[in-house]
Motif scaffolding. Structure first.
Motif, PDB file in Angstrom:
ATOM      1  N   TYR A 156      -9.172  -1.666   3.494  1.00  0.00           N
ATOM      2  CA  TYR A 156      -8.643  -1.011   2.297  1.00  0.00           C
ATOM      3  C   TYR A 156      -8.026   0.358   2.591  1.00  0.00           C
ATOM      4  CZ  TYR A 156     -13.070   1.559   2.086  1.00  0.00           C
ATOM      5  OH  TYR A 156     -14.139   2.346   2.386  1.00  0.00           O
ATOM      6  N   THR A 157      -8.369   0.983   3.725  1.00  0.00           N
ATOM      7  CA  THR A 157      -7.686   2.257   4.028  1.00  0.00           C
ATOM      8  C   THR A 157      -6.183   2.034   4.200  1.00  0.00           C
ATOM      9  OG1 THR A 157      -8.220   1.960   6.361  1.00  0.00           O
ATOM     10  CG2 THR A 157      -9.608   3.474   5.125  1.00  0.00           C
ATOM     11  N   LEU A 158      -5.823   0.893   4.824  1.00  0.00           N
ATOM     12  CA  LEU A 158      -4.411   0.560   4.955  1.00  0.00           C
ATOM     13  C   LEU A 158      -3.786   0.387   3.580  1.00  0.00           C
ATOM     14  CD1 LEU A 158      -1.837  -0.285   6.421  1.00  0.00           C
ATOM     15  CD2 LEU A 158      -2.787  -2.580   6.643  1.00  0.00           C
ATOM     16  N   GLN A 159      -4.474  -0.345   2.709  1.00  0.00           N
ATOM     17  CA  GLN A 159      -3.928  -0.597   1.380  1.00  0.00           C
ATOM     18  C   GLN A 159      -3.790   0.686   0.572  1.00  0.00           C
ATOM     19  OE1 GLN A 159      -6.513  -3.837  -0.063  1.00  0.00           O
ATOM     20  NE2 GLN A 159      -4.679  -5.127   0.058  1.00  0.00           N
ATOM     21  N   ILE A 160      -4.757   1.612   0.755  1.00  0.00           N
ATOM     22  CA  ILE A 160      -4.698   2.863   0.000  1.00  0.00           C
ATOM     23  C   ILE A 160      -3.543   3.740   0.486  1.00  0.00           C
ATOM     24  CG2 ILE A 160      -5.901   5.053  -0.402  1.00  0.00           C
ATOM     25  CD1 ILE A 160      -8.503   3.383  -0.521  1.00  0.00           C
ATOM     26  N   ALA A 161      -3.407   3.881   1.816  1.00  0.00           N
ATOM     27  CA  ALA A 161      -2.301   4.669   2.353  1.00  0.00           C
ATOM     28  C   ALA A 161      -0.975   4.078   1.875  1.00  0.00           C
ATOM     29  CB  ALA A 161      -2.350   4.694   3.885  1.00  0.00           C
ATOM     30  N   ASP A 162      -0.884   2.756   1.959  1.00  0.00           N
ATOM     31  CA  ASP A 162       0.339   2.081   1.534  1.00  0.00           C
ATOM     32  C   ASP A 162       0.614   2.329   0.053  1.00  0.00           C
ATOM     33  OD1 ASP A 162       2.180  -0.243   2.776  1.00  0.00           O
ATOM     34  OD2 ASP A 162       1.859  -0.619   0.634  1.00  0.00           O
ATOM     35  N   ALA A 163      -0.431   2.296  -0.784  1.00  0.00           N
ATOM     36  CA  ALA A 163      -0.239   2.480  -2.230  1.00  0.00           C
ATOM     37  C   ALA A 163       0.256   3.893  -2.550  1.00  0.00           C
ATOM     38  CB  ALA A 163      -1.554   2.204  -2.971  1.00  0.00           C
ATOM     39  N   PHE A 164      -0.314   4.900  -1.867  1.00  0.00           N
ATOM     40  CA  PHE A 164       0.161   6.267  -2.098  1.00  0.00           C
ATOM     41  C   PHE A 164       1.608   6.419  -1.645  1.00  0.00           C
ATOM     42  CE2 PHE A 164      -4.257   7.452  -2.793  1.00  0.00           C
ATOM     43  CZ  PHE A 164      -4.127   8.412  -3.777  1.00  0.00           C
ATOM     44  N   GLY A 165       1.940   5.818  -0.506  1.00  0.00           N
ATOM     45  CA  GLY A 165       3.321   5.842  -0.055  1.00  0.00           C
ATOM     46  C   GLY A 165       4.244   5.221  -1.100  1.00  0.00           C
ATOM     47  N   LEU A 166       3.847   4.076  -1.635  1.00  0.00           N
ATOM     48  CA  LEU A 166       4.631   3.411  -2.682  1.00  0.00           C
ATOM     49  C   LEU A 166       4.894   4.356  -3.843  1.00  0.00           C
ATOM     50  CD1 LEU A 166       3.277  -0.196  -3.378  1.00  0.00           C
ATOM     51  CD2 LEU A 166       5.289   0.497  -2.094  1.00  0.00           C
ATOM     52  N   ALA A 167       3.818   4.987  -4.332  1.00  0.00           N
ATOM     53  CA  ALA A 167       3.930   5.825  -5.528  1.00  0.00           C
ATOM     54  C   ALA A 167       4.885   6.995  -5.294  1.00  0.00           C
ATOM     55  CB  ALA A 167       2.546   6.331  -5.932  1.00  0.00           C
ATOM     56  N   PHE A 168       4.720   7.673  -4.144  1.00  0.00           N
ATOM     57  CA  PHE A 168       5.585   8.817  -3.861  1.00  0.00           C
ATOM     58  C   PHE A 168       7.041   8.383  -3.735  1.00  0.00           C
ATOM     59  CE2 PHE A 168       1.748  11.131  -2.740  1.00  0.00           C
ATOM     60  CZ  PHE A 168       2.068  12.404  -3.172  1.00  0.00           C
ATOM     61  N   PHE A 169       7.272   7.332  -2.976  1.00  0.00           N
ATOM     62  CA  PHE A 169       8.642   6.973  -2.636  1.00  0.00           C
ATOM     63  C   PHE A 169       9.365   6.271  -3.773  1.00  0.00           C
ATOM     64  CE2 PHE A 169       8.429   7.032   2.290  1.00  0.00           C
ATOM     65  CZ  PHE A 169       8.401   8.411   2.224  1.00  0.00           C
ATOM     66  N   ALA A 170       8.629   5.524  -4.610  1.00  0.00           N
ATOM     67  CA  ALA A 170       9.289   4.871  -5.747  1.00  0.00           C
ATOM     68  C   ALA A 170       9.914   5.935  -6.637  1.00  0.00           C
ATOM     69  CB  ALA A 170       8.283   4.026  -6.528  1.00  0.00           C
ATOM     70  N   VAL A 171       9.165   7.026  -6.839  1.00  0.00           N
ATOM     71  CA  VAL A 171       9.647   8.093  -7.703  1.00  0.00           C
ATOM     72  C   VAL A 171      10.766   8.898  -7.030  1.00  0.00           C
ATOM     73  CG1 VAL A 171       8.996  10.204  -8.887  1.00  0.00           C
ATOM     74  CG2 VAL A 171       7.464   8.227  -8.905  1.00  0.00           C
ATOM     75  N   MET A 172      10.542   9.279  -5.766  1.00  0.00           N
ATOM     76  CA  MET A 172      11.563  10.078  -5.077  1.00  0.00           C
ATOM     77  C   MET A 172      12.875   9.298  -4.940  1.00  0.00           C
ATOM     78  SD  MET A 172       9.701  12.730  -4.667  1.00  0.00           S
ATOM     79  CE  MET A 172      10.765  13.843  -3.704  1.00  0.00           C
ATOM     80  N   GLY A 173      12.767   7.982  -4.708  1.00  0.00           N
ATOM     81  CA  GLY A 173      13.964   7.152  -4.550  1.00  0.00           C
ATOM     82  C   GLY A 173      14.733   7.005  -5.848  1.00  0.00           C
ATOM     83  N   THR A 174      13.990   6.776  -6.943  1.00  0.00           N
ATOM     84  CA  THR A 174      14.651   6.661  -8.245  1.00  0.00           C
ATOM     85  C   THR A 174      15.353   7.968  -8.585  1.00  0.00           C
ATOM     86  OG1 THR A 174      12.838   5.197  -8.921  1.00  0.00           O
ATOM     87  CG2 THR A 174      14.277   6.028 -10.662  1.00  0.00           C
ATOM     88  N   GLN A 175      14.633   9.068  -8.359  1.00  0.00           N
ATOM     89  CA  GLN A 175      15.176  10.397  -8.647  1.00  0.00           C
ATOM     90  C   GLN A 175      16.454  10.664  -7.861  1.00  0.00           C
ATOM     91  OE1 GLN A 175      12.972  13.748  -7.019  1.00  0.00           O
ATOM     92  NE2 GLN A 175      12.953  14.665  -9.056  1.00  0.00           N
TER      93      GLN A 175
END
Lengths: 204, 204, 204
Positions: free
Chosen positions: A89-108
């Motif tokens: 789950y550490t992999l999944q958590i790191a991946d999820a935080f990456g998703l959240a940051f980048f989804a927003v930065m990319g849309t912006q």
């Protein structure tokens, strides 16, 4: 303010580099290949986004990203060497935080480049998901992105929240935080309660 | 007239989205990952072409492509769920039609961008073959493109027919139809009579 | 002088095309797919570099590269058909020469485009390593780039030598030769003495 965004960017980069390092360890890779995998995971999505948008690729004139990646690889590998094991789950958590940051930065970034809303949301998905996609292809894993769980769709939700917040003239920082929380909430829910989507009826 | 081309483009996009959906079913993928695979298959080749040509990527300002993809995924998955099985040749047929449409559209776009003939023909190959290539890599299949059958070479033939027709000042629509028929004819021949090319002498 | 660089480029292209042909034979591919794999291996790294730098992709207006690739495929396949076997180190040697040529040409091109030194060195790595990376992904092999041996790091060393030589105002030709020798020396050492780097402590 721009500096704040830069820090957000660096954090997204670092958590994806962590995820790349973890995958490298799990696949028994070693050496400088680990740094390469972490780097490609961390900057892959944003690079594809910038190339498609035809804006200058974000890391060309800013080396701080590579120091963030190196630091992430060094600290993560040190920790792994101490612990001798890493829970999945550490992999999944790191991946999820990456998703959240980048989804927003990319849309912006796409909205600022004058793209229509739907394209901007897709750019969020590309920024957030393509680094991990390349990571999984290089590690010869089934890409997380293509599994039945909520994945790309959490980035779409985040992108919609951000776009709506901008439409209703929310302060940018608030829009970013709301959108990130949306993505994180959905992704963690999918991981915790194993929420899946079905397109096909497979025989059991 | 430009509208006619747009419809051609949409049909090519839709048949490649169908092929992506079929591959997703065969590899037991599910959920939104199916839409992602169909999308990447459908727009991958044209995106790589536009990025290399350094022209605006075709879907940035036109969302109709995504509706075509969504419709293709919905209809195809509905049909698959009803039939419970899909014969392998439906994948090959959808793929062949995609090849024919995109080989011609890619060659045309590159010629209009002022590229030399040989580069234009290679752009046709990239447009036609790279979506399927990415699809097969993500599905962890041996890419159709790299098997011994006539594949890339059918796109080259289509591109040559188109380029020659333009050179001899044929009406554009005639040139397009001739080139597509050439590609389709060769590809279907390769599938039906198992025509193969040999570079290496492998021991039997 | 520019002509000299063009010949360097063609040689790098040819040796990578040879490596692609060898991998195609080893994976029992055949037909035109071999030419496709050789082409993607040969021009993949430089294409990614030019797209990221946002300069015109090097092969768009120069078809000589494709003739070099075709010649390399024809000669290599003829030789393989005669010998009936190829020792593994021929692949490693072709790959090493490709690395040396492209690490230097990539660093040089990025410096000429006005990039900072660190970015230029990374561009050398991309030029040199991404063709082989795509080759290995398409052939479903573990990418050489991600194994524990010295690989990307030999390109970094070559790029640093080139950048330093330029900084100290060496004649360009001398800088290129020194940097190539550095890359070749390190890579051959890694192959011959099995020098590896370790990031992780794996249990034996």
């Amino acid at each position: 303010m721009t500096e704040l965004y830069h820090w957000f960017d660096l954090i997204g980069i670092a958590v994806f580099a962590i995820s790349g390092t973890i995958v490298a360890y799990e696949k028994k890779m070693d050496g400088f290949g680990v740094v390469v995998l972490a780097t490609v995971t961390a900057i892959g999505g944003g690079t594809v986004r910038d190339v498609i948008l035809d804006v200058p690729v974000f890391w060309l004139h800013d080396q701080s990203y590579f120091f963030a990646i190196l630091a992430a690889v060094l600290i993560t590998s040190r920790l792994i060497n101490k612990q001798k094991s890493i829970p999945y789950y550490t992999l999944q958590i790191a991946d999820a935080f990456g998703l959240a940051f980048f989804a927003v930065m990319g849309t912006q970034k796409a909205l600022l480049a004058g793209m229509p809303e739907m394209t901007a949301i897709i750019m969020g998905v590309i920024t957030a998901c393509f680094g991990g996609l390349i990571r999984d292809v290089l590690a010869r894993e089934i890409p997380m992105l293509l599994k039945g769980e909520l994945y790309a769709i959490t980035c779409i939700a985040g992108g919609i929240v951000y776009t709506l917040s901008v439409y209703f003239s929310f302060v940018t920082e608030l829009a970013m935080v709301l959108a990130m929380l949306m993505t994180l909430f959905l992704r963690f829910s999918a991981i915790k309660w194993k929420i899946t989507l079905h397109v096909f009826k497979y025989p059991d």
